[in-house]
Design a protein around this motif. Structure first.
Motif, PDB file in Angstrom:
ATOM      1  N   LEU A 218       0.826  -1.207   0.000  1.00  0.00           N
ATOM      2  CA  LEU A 218       0.000   0.000   0.000  1.00  0.00           C
ATOM      3  C   LEU A 218       0.859   1.255   0.000  1.00  0.00           C
ATOM      4  O   LEU A 218       1.996   1.265   0.489  1.00  0.00           O
ATOM      5  CB  LEU A 218      -0.912   0.010   1.225  1.00  0.00           C
ATOM      6  CG  LEU A 218      -1.846  -1.197   1.385  1.00  0.00           C
ATOM      7  CD1 LEU A 218      -2.679  -1.043   2.652  1.00  0.00           C
ATOM      8  CD2 LEU A 218      -2.744  -1.363   0.163  1.00  0.00           C
ATOM      9  N   SER A 219       0.299   2.320  -0.540  1.00  0.00           N
ATOM     10  CA  SER A 219       0.946   3.622  -0.461  1.00  0.00           C
ATOM     11  C   SER A 219       0.828   4.153   0.969  1.00  0.00           C
ATOM     12  O   SER A 219       0.080   3.624   1.793  1.00  0.00           O
ATOM     13  CB  SER A 219       0.296   4.600  -1.436  1.00  0.00           C
ATOM     14  OG  SER A 219      -1.038   4.893  -1.026  1.00  0.00           O
ATOM     15  N   GLY A 220       1.557   5.210   1.257  1.00  0.00           N
ATOM     16  CA  GLY A 220       1.508   5.792   2.601  1.00  0.00           C
ATOM     17  C   GLY A 220       0.112   6.253   2.971  1.00  0.00           C
ATOM     18  O   GLY A 220      -0.340   6.066   4.102  1.00  0.00           O
ATOM     19  N   ALA A 224      -2.148   4.787   5.977  1.00  0.00           N
ATOM     20  CA  ALA A 224      -2.747   5.658   6.993  1.00  0.00           C
ATOM     21  C   ALA A 224      -4.246   5.423   7.092  1.00  0.00           C
ATOM     22  O   ALA A 224      -4.809   5.375   8.204  1.00  0.00           O
ATOM     23  CB  ALA A 224      -2.449   7.119   6.662  1.00  0.00           C
ATOM     24  N   ASP A 225      -4.916   5.271   5.937  1.00  0.00           N
ATOM     25  CA  ASP A 225      -6.356   4.983   5.940  1.00  0.00           C
ATOM     26  C   ASP A 225      -6.637   3.649   6.612  1.00  0.00           C
ATOM     27  O   ASP A 225      -7.594   3.523   7.394  1.00  0.00           O
ATOM     28  CB  ASP A 225      -6.900   4.965   4.507  1.00  0.00           C
ATOM     29  CG  ASP A 225      -6.994   6.351   3.902  1.00  0.00           C
ATOM     30  OD1 ASP A 225      -6.968   7.328   4.662  1.00  0.00           O
ATOM     31  OD2 ASP A 225      -7.086   6.443   2.663  1.00  0.00           O
ATOM     32  N   LEU A 226      -5.810   2.636   6.314  1.00  0.00           N
ATOM     33  CA  LEU A 226      -6.002   1.320   6.915  1.00  0.00           C
ATOM     34  C   LEU A 226      -5.793   1.389   8.420  1.00  0.00           C
ATOM     35  O   LEU A 226      -6.576   0.806   9.190  1.00  0.00           O
ATOM     36  CB  LEU A 226      -5.030   0.321   6.291  1.00  0.00           C
ATOM     37  CG  LEU A 226      -5.100  -1.114   6.822  1.00  0.00           C
ATOM     38  CD1 LEU A 226      -6.480  -1.714   6.577  1.00  0.00           C
ATOM     39  CD2 LEU A 226      -4.020  -1.976   6.177  1.00  0.00           C
ATOM     40  N   GLU A 227      -4.776   2.118   8.858  1.00  0.00           N
ATOM     41  CA  GLU A 227      -4.520   2.265  10.291  1.00  0.00           C
ATOM     42  C   GLU A 227      -5.681   2.986  10.971  1.00  0.00           C
ATOM     43  O   GLU A 227      -6.104   2.612  12.068  1.00  0.00           O
ATOM     44  CB  GLU A 227      -3.219   3.034  10.502  1.00  0.00           C
ATOM     45  CG  GLU A 227      -2.827   3.173  11.965  1.00  0.00           C
ATOM     46  CD  GLU A 227      -1.503   3.887  12.145  1.00  0.00           C
ATOM     47  OE1 GLU A 227      -1.176   4.232  13.293  1.00  0.00           O
ATOM     48  OE2 GLU A 227      -0.805   4.120  11.131  1.00  0.00           O
ATOM     49  N   ARG A 228      -6.218   4.019  10.299  1.00  0.00           N
ATOM     50  CA  ARG A 228      -7.362   4.744  10.858  1.00  0.00           C
ATOM     51  C   ARG A 228      -8.579   3.832  10.979  1.00  0.00           C
ATOM     52  O   ARG A 228      -9.276   3.836  12.003  1.00  0.00           O
ATOM     53  CB  ARG A 228      -7.694   5.951   9.973  1.00  0.00           C
ATOM     54  CG  ARG A 228      -8.919   6.742  10.409  1.00  0.00           C
ATOM     55  CD  ARG A 228      -9.222   7.867   9.440  1.00  0.00           C
ATOM     56  NE  ARG A 228      -9.342   7.397   8.068  1.00  0.00           N
ATOM     57  CZ  ARG A 228     -10.441   6.778   7.595  1.00  0.00           C
ATOM     58  NH1 ARG A 228     -11.476   6.562   8.391  1.00  0.00           N
ATOM     59  NH2 ARG A 228     -10.491   6.387   6.331  1.00  0.00           N
ATOM     60  N   GLN A 229      -8.834   3.025   9.934  1.00  0.00           N
ATOM     61  CA  GLN A 229      -9.956   2.086   9.980  1.00  0.00           C
ATOM     62  C   GLN A 229      -9.780   1.064  11.091  1.00  0.00           C
ATOM     63  O   GLN A 229     -10.738   0.725  11.797  1.00  0.00           O
ATOM     64  CB  GLN A 229     -10.089   1.391   8.631  1.00  0.00           C
ATOM     65  CG  GLN A 229     -10.531   2.308   7.498  1.00  0.00           C
ATOM     66  CD  GLN A 229     -10.477   1.620   6.151  1.00  0.00           C
ATOM     67  OE1 GLN A 229     -10.239   0.412   6.060  1.00  0.00           O
ATOM     68  NE2 GLN A 229     -10.682   2.378   5.081  1.00  0.00           N
ATOM     69  N   GLN A 230      -8.555   0.569  11.256  1.00  0.00           N
ATOM     70  CA  GLN A 230      -8.298  -0.405  12.312  1.00  0.00           C
ATOM     71  C   GLN A 230      -8.508   0.208  13.690  1.00  0.00           C
ATOM     72  O   GLN A 230      -9.049  -0.439  14.585  1.00  0.00           O
ATOM     73  CB  GLN A 230      -6.878  -0.947  12.176  1.00  0.00           C
ATOM     74  CG  GLN A 230      -6.680  -1.842  10.959  1.00  0.00           C
ATOM     75  CD  GLN A 230      -5.231  -2.233  10.752  1.00  0.00           C
ATOM     76  OE1 GLN A 230      -4.303  -1.584  11.261  1.00  0.00           O
ATOM     77  NE2 GLN A 230      -5.000  -3.300   9.999  1.00  0.00           N
ATOM     78  N   LYS A 231      -8.091   1.464  13.864  1.00  0.00           N
ATOM     79  CA  LYS A 231      -8.308   2.145  15.145  1.00  0.00           C
ATOM     80  C   LYS A 231      -9.794   2.350  15.393  1.00  0.00           C
ATOM     81  O   LYS A 231     -10.266   2.171  16.532  1.00  0.00           O
ATOM     82  CB  LYS A 231      -7.581   3.492  15.148  1.00  0.00           C
ATOM     83  CG  LYS A 231      -6.074   3.379  15.286  1.00  0.00           C
ATOM     84  CD  LYS A 231      -5.433   4.752  15.339  1.00  0.00           C
ATOM     85  CE  LYS A 231      -3.933   4.646  15.530  1.00  0.00           C
ATOM     86  NZ  LYS A 231      -3.279   5.985  15.567  1.00  0.00           N
ATOM     87  N   GLU A 232     -10.526   2.726  14.335  1.00  0.00           N
ATOM     88  CA  GLU A 232     -11.966   2.914  14.485  1.00  0.00           C
ATOM     89  C   GLU A 232     -12.650   1.606  14.841  1.00  0.00           C
ATOM     90  O   GLU A 232     -13.548   1.577  15.703  1.00  0.00           O
ATOM     91  CB  GLU A 232     -12.552   3.492  13.194  1.00  0.00           C
ATOM     92  CG  GLU A 232     -12.166   4.936  12.927  1.00  0.00           C
ATOM     93  CD  GLU A 232     -12.697   5.450  11.603  1.00  0.00           C
ATOM     94  OE1 GLU A 232     -13.263   4.623  10.840  1.00  0.00           O
ATOM     95  OE2 GLU A 232     -12.577   6.659  11.336  1.00  0.00           O
ATOM     96  N   GLN A 233     -12.240   0.514  14.184  1.00  0.00           N
ATOM     97  CA  GLN A 233     -12.817  -0.791  14.498  1.00  0.00           C
ATOM     98  C   GLN A 233     -12.488  -1.204  15.930  1.00  0.00           C
ATOM     99  O   GLN A 233     -13.343  -1.748  16.638  1.00  0.00           O
ATOM    100  CB  GLN A 233     -12.297  -1.835  13.514  1.00  0.00           C
ATOM    101  CG  GLN A 233     -12.833  -1.665  12.101  1.00  0.00           C
ATOM    102  CD  GLN A 233     -12.197  -2.622  11.116  1.00  0.00           C
ATOM    103  OE1 GLN A 233     -11.278  -3.372  11.467  1.00  0.00           O
ATOM    104  NE2 GLN A 233     -12.653  -2.596   9.867  1.00  0.00           N
ATOM    105  N   ALA A 234     -11.245  -0.950  16.357  1.00  0.00           N
ATOM    106  CA  ALA A 234     -10.855  -1.285  17.726  1.00  0.00           C
ATOM    107  C   ALA A 234     -11.661  -0.467  18.730  1.00  0.00           C
ATOM    108  O   ALA A 234     -12.078  -0.989  19.781  1.00  0.00           O
ATOM    109  CB  ALA A 234      -9.362  -1.041  17.918  1.00  0.00           C
TER     110      ALA A 234
END
Length: 268
Positions: A218-220, A224-234
Motif C-alpha cells: 500500500l501507499s503511505g 494511513a487509511d487502513l490504520e485509521r480504519q483499524q483504530k476505528e474498528q478497535a
C-alpha cells in the motif's frame, strides 16, 4: 605505417557529486526523445512510497538511497553528462542517505562504489533507446556492462507492460513472470507488476510492488487509511465490550434487587 592514438588524459582527482552537473536541460529532464507525461512523476512517488516499509525492515539503520530522475555517473567524460545515465527510478542498498550531511545531487559510482540493486526506466517513445546495446553509448549496454544493477526494468507506459532483466554473470536475462503475472525481485522479497487502480486522482495501470505472497504493498496514504480504519474498528469493539459489561452489571443489580424483595441477601 602504423598509427597511434593519444590516450585520454584523466584528471588527477576524481570529481564528486557536488562537482558534477545535476542537469543541463537535456540530460535529466529531457533525456528521452519522447518527452515525459503526467503519469511519470506520480509513478515514481508511488514506487518509492509503497516500498518504504520493506526497505525500513531491510535497513533498520536507514542506510539506503532511492533516486528519481537522478544521474548515475559511471565514467569521466567531456562534457560530464555523456558519462551518466538518469534512470526514472533506482534503489541502492547499504549506502548512507546523506553524504557529509548533504543530499546527493547525483549518484557517482567511483565515489559510492556500490551499484544500484534495481534500475527502472519509463518508456515514453518506442523503447529502442532503453534496449540499445551499442557499446559505450547504448543505454542497455551501459546498465548491463558498466553500472551493472542486479535488475533492470523497462516499463512501457503506453502499452501497460514491463520487462525485467536480471544480471547473470556478465549479461542480462529476462525474468519470467510468475503465476500472478508479476516479476519476482527475490533480493528484496517483492514482486513487480502492473496494477490497475486509482492513485493521485488518476485511474490508470501503474507499475507497482507486491510482497512475495502476492499482497499489494500500500501507499503511505492507503496505510494511513487502513490504520485509521483499524483504530476505528478497535474503538467500536471497545465500546461494544463496555456496553455489554454495563448491561451485565445492570442485569446483576436487577437480580440482586429481586432477591432482596424475596427476603434473600444476595451477598450470601
Amino acid at each position: 605505417m602504423s598509427m597511434t592514438t593519444t590516450p585520454e588524459i584523466l584528471p588527477t582527482t576524481l570529481p564528486d557529486h557536488t562537482q558534477l552537473p545535476e542537469s543541463d536541460g537535456t540530460f535529466v529532464f529531457a533525456e528521452r526523445a519522447g518527452g515525459k507525461n503526467f503519469q511519470e512523476h506520480p509513478q515514481s512517488i508511488l514506487l518509492t512510497d509503497s516500498i518504504q516499509p520493506i526497505l525500513q525492515k531491510r535497513h533498520p539503520e536507514g542506510n539506503y538511497c532511492i533516486g528519481q530522475d537522478s544521474g548515475i555517473y559511471w565514467r569521466i567524460t567531456d562534457p560530464p553528462q555523456r558519462g551518466a545515465e538518469a534512470p526514472d527510478w533506482f534503489y541502492v542498498p547499504n549506502v548512507p542517505p546523506l553524504l557529509k550531511g548533504q543530499t546527493r545531487r547525483s549518484y557517482v559510482l567511483w565515489q559510492e562504489i556500490i551499484p544500484p540493486l534495481i534500475v527502472l526506466e519509463f518508456v515514453s517513445g518506442d523503447g529502442s533507446e532503453e534496449r540499445d546495446k551499442t557499446s559505450w553509448t547504448g543505454k542497455f549496454w551501459v546498465y548491463e556492462q558498466a553500472i551493472r544493477p542486479a535488475f533492470y526494468g523497462i516499463y512501457e507506459v503506453r502499452h501497460s507492460r514491463v520487462e525485467v532483466y536480471h544480471l547473470i554473470e556478465d549479461h542480462y536475462e529476462l525474468v519470467i513472470e510468475n503465476e500472478r503475472g508479476h516479476y519476482p525481485i527475490n533480493a528484496l522479497g517483492v514482486e513487480l507488476g502492473i496494477w490497475q487502480g486509482r492513485y493521485q486522482n488518476l485511474e490508470l495501470p501503474w507499475l507497482h510492488w507486491w510482497d512475495d505472497l502476492g499482497n499489494l504493498l500500500l501507499s503511505g496514504e492507503e496505510r494511513a487509511d487502513l490504520e485509521r480504519q483499524q483504530k476505528e474498528q478497535a474503538q467500536e469493539q471497545l465500546q461494544q465490550s463496555e456496553l455489554l459489561l454495563e448491561q451485565e452489571r445492570q442485569r446483576g443489580e436487577r437480580l440482586a434487587q429481586r432477591l432482596r424483595d424475596m427476603g434473600v441477601n444476595p451477598d450470601e
